[in-house]
Design a protein around this motif. Structure first.
Motif, short mmCIF file in Angstrom:
data_model
loop_
_atom_site.label_atom_id
_atom_site.label_comp_id
_atom_site.label_asym_id
_atom_site.label_seq_id
_atom_site.Cartn_x
_atom_site.Cartn_y
_atom_site.Cartn_z
N UNK A 115 0.81 -1.22 0.00
CA UNK A 115 0.00 0.00 0.00
C UNK A 115 0.85 1.27 0.00
N UNK A 116 2.18 1.12 -0.07
CA UNK A 116 3.09 2.26 -0.13
C UNK A 116 3.60 2.72 1.22
N UNK A 117 3.16 2.09 2.29
CA UNK A 117 3.62 2.45 3.63
C UNK A 117 5.07 2.04 3.80
N UNK A 118 5.85 2.91 4.40
CA UNK A 118 7.28 2.66 4.61
C UNK A 118 7.52 2.36 6.08
N UNK A 119 8.25 1.29 6.35
CA UNK A 119 8.67 0.96 7.71
C UNK A 119 10.17 1.21 7.76
N UNK A 120 10.57 2.15 8.60
CA UNK A 120 11.98 2.52 8.68
C UNK A 120 12.83 1.36 9.21
N UNK A 121 14.10 1.33 8.84
CA UNK A 121 15.00 0.28 9.35
C UNK A 121 15.05 0.31 10.87
N UNK A 122 15.15 -0.87 11.45
CA UNK A 122 15.24 -1.00 12.90
C UNK A 122 16.66 -1.47 13.24
#
Length: 64
Positions: A46-53
């Protein structure tokens, strides 16, 4: 695409699995359409970005 939910990144039999891996480029495509990067970041269908952890390491101090 499969019926896995992109918000459920748990291990086990219900976890999304890799359908295409490109380690030379640093990413893998999961069966739910999400792209997972080697730095632990994600891009959802859906285009949502999850930043690197990434773990933050303490900086070394130098004394002269």
């Amino acid at each position: 695409m499969c019926s896995h939910q992109t918000s459920s990144r748990t291990a086990g039999p219900d976890a999304p699995h890799i359908v295409a891996a490109h380690p030379e480029q640093g990413w893998s495509l999961l069966c739910d359409g999400a792209i997972v990067f080697d730095d632990s970041g994600e891009l959802s269908p859906d285009g949502r970005v999850v930043a690197p952890r990434r773990a933050v390491l303490p900086r070394a101090t130098t004394t002269v």
